[in-house]
Design an enzyme around this catalytic site. Structure first.
Site, short mmCIF file in Angstrom:
data_model
loop_
_atom_site.label_atom_id
_atom_site.label_comp_id
_atom_site.label_asym_id
_atom_site.label_seq_id
_atom_site.Cartn_x
_atom_site.Cartn_y
_atom_site.Cartn_z
N ASP A 110 0.57 -1.23 0.11
CA ASP A 110 0.07 0.04 0.06
C ASP A 110 1.00 1.33 0.01
OD1 ASP A 110 -2.36 1.42 0.20
OD2 ASP A 110 -2.09 1.68 2.23
N TRP A 154 -9.90 0.41 -1.00
CA TRP A 154 -9.81 -0.48 0.09
C TRP A 154 -10.00 -1.95 0.19
CZ3 TRP A 154 -6.92 0.40 4.53
CH2 TRP A 154 -7.17 -0.55 5.47
P1 G4P Z 1 2.81 -1.37 3.29
O1 G4P Z 1 4.09 -1.16 3.70
O2 G4P Z 1 2.88 -3.18 3.10
O3 G4P Z 1 2.51 -0.85 1.84
O4 G4P Z 1 1.84 -1.25 4.15
P2 G4P Z 1 1.36 0.10 4.99
O5 G4P Z 1 2.37 0.59 5.95
O6 G4P Z 1 1.09 1.03 3.71
O7 G4P Z 1 0.09 -0.36 5.82
C1 G4P Z 1 -0.43 -0.01 6.91
C2 G4P Z 1 -1.59 -1.03 7.33
O8 G4P Z 1 -2.65 -0.92 6.65
C3 G4P Z 1 -0.98 -2.40 7.31
O9 G4P Z 1 -1.60 -3.24 8.39
C4 G4P Z 1 -1.69 -2.87 6.10
O10 G4P Z 1 -1.89 -4.31 6.09
C5 G4P Z 1 -2.78 -1.93 6.25
N1 G4P Z 1 -3.73 -1.84 4.79
C6 G4P Z 1 -3.14 -1.08 3.84
N2 G4P Z 1 -3.95 -1.15 2.85
C7 G4P Z 1 -5.10 -1.90 3.26
C8 G4P Z 1 -6.08 -2.62 2.58
O11 G4P Z 1 -6.51 -2.26 1.33
N3 G4P Z 1 -6.98 -3.52 3.29
C9 G4P Z 1 -6.64 -3.77 4.44
N4 G4P Z 1 -7.68 -4.55 4.94
N5 G4P Z 1 -5.42 -3.27 5.00
C10 G4P Z 1 -4.83 -2.53 4.45
P3 G4P Z 1 -0.78 -3.67 9.58
O12 G4P Z 1 -0.39 -2.42 10.46
O13 G4P Z 1 0.28 -4.54 9.17
O14 G4P Z 1 -1.85 -4.58 10.42
P4 G4P Z 1 -2.27 -5.93 9.87
O15 G4P Z 1 -3.77 -5.88 9.70
O16 G4P Z 1 -1.45 -6.76 8.73
O17 G4P Z 1 -2.03 -6.77 11.15
#
Ligand code: G4P
Ligand code: MG
Length: 177
Positions: A101, A153
């Site tokens: 993302d 999303w």
């Molecule tokens: P990236 O480096 O892989 O691009 O991730 P980024 O930091 O932008 O993402 C921040 C959090 O937002 C991540 O969750 C990512 O999984 C979640 N995210 C981003 N886009 C989407 C989307 O379209 N749908 C969903 N469901 N989640 C999204 P995280 O902090 O790693 O938490 P976790 O849910 O993986 O535990």
């Protein structure tokens, strides 16, 4: 509020098969996966069906600091490979996450892993969102994605409280596409 899209477990399994084929076609033999939790856990397990290599895990948390208008978003380690297991030293690892993302999480994890004594560090994501990226992937790392998507999303099945309602949304989305 961005538009939303729903994917079923079956959709994801197919995208993972596509992802695995790309990894295998690259010619680099990976010795292990490092899943970025929580989103990378289920994709890594599905990938193992094709790649047959062990899964290690790290987990991060990404804090949105709204008070600072998004200028001081912070990322921290919840769990890390610290110290790196001896058996991973010099090995080729494939870092697995569900979505590319903003790349903030990916950049953080890859730069941390680059400090370790590893071989090739590859990156495999289920979904690659086409958008302006805030994070920068370190140069020269092999990169693979299962499916390229618009900047929507994504609703993943593992976040669904009602999987039948989730699947119905996914089917409605496909019917209207
Ligand atoms: P990236 O480096 O892989 O691009 O991730 P980024 O930091 O932008 O993402 C921040 C959090 O937002 C991540 O969750 C990512 O999984 C979640 N995210 C981003 N886009 C989407 C989307 O379209 N749908 C969903 N469901 N989640 C999204 P995280 O902090 O790693 O938490 P976790 O849910 O993986 O535990
Ligand atoms: Mg994640």
């Amino acid at each position: 509020m961005p538009e939303k899209i729903w994917y079923t477990y079956d959709d994801i399994h197919r995208a993972i098969r596509n992802l695995a084929a790309k990894v295998q076609a690259s010619g680099t033999a990976y010795d292990a996966m490092i899943a970025i939790g929580g989103g990378g856990f289920i994709p890594a397990r599905m990938l193992r069906c094709y790649l047959n290599i062990p899964i290690y895990a790290v987990t991060t948390a990404y804090y949105l600091n709204d008070a600072d208008y998004g200028t001081r978003n912070e990322i921290s380690k919840i769990q890390w490979l610290d110290p790196l297991p001896q058996c991973l030293k010099g090995k080729n690892v494939l870092v697995v996450d569900e979505v590319d993302d903003s790349r903030v999480t990916l950049e953080f994890c890859l730069r941390e892993l680059q400090k370790e004594d590893l071989g090739v560090i590859g990156v495999a994501v289920l979904h690659e969102k086409i958008k302006a990226k805030k994070g920068v992937l370190p140069e020269g790392l092999p990169y693979f994605s299962g499916l390229v998507t618009e900047d929507l999303w994504i609703n993943y099945p593992w976040d669904a409280e009602d999987i039948d309602a989730h699947n119905a949304q996914a089917a409605a989305g496909k019917a209207s596409a």
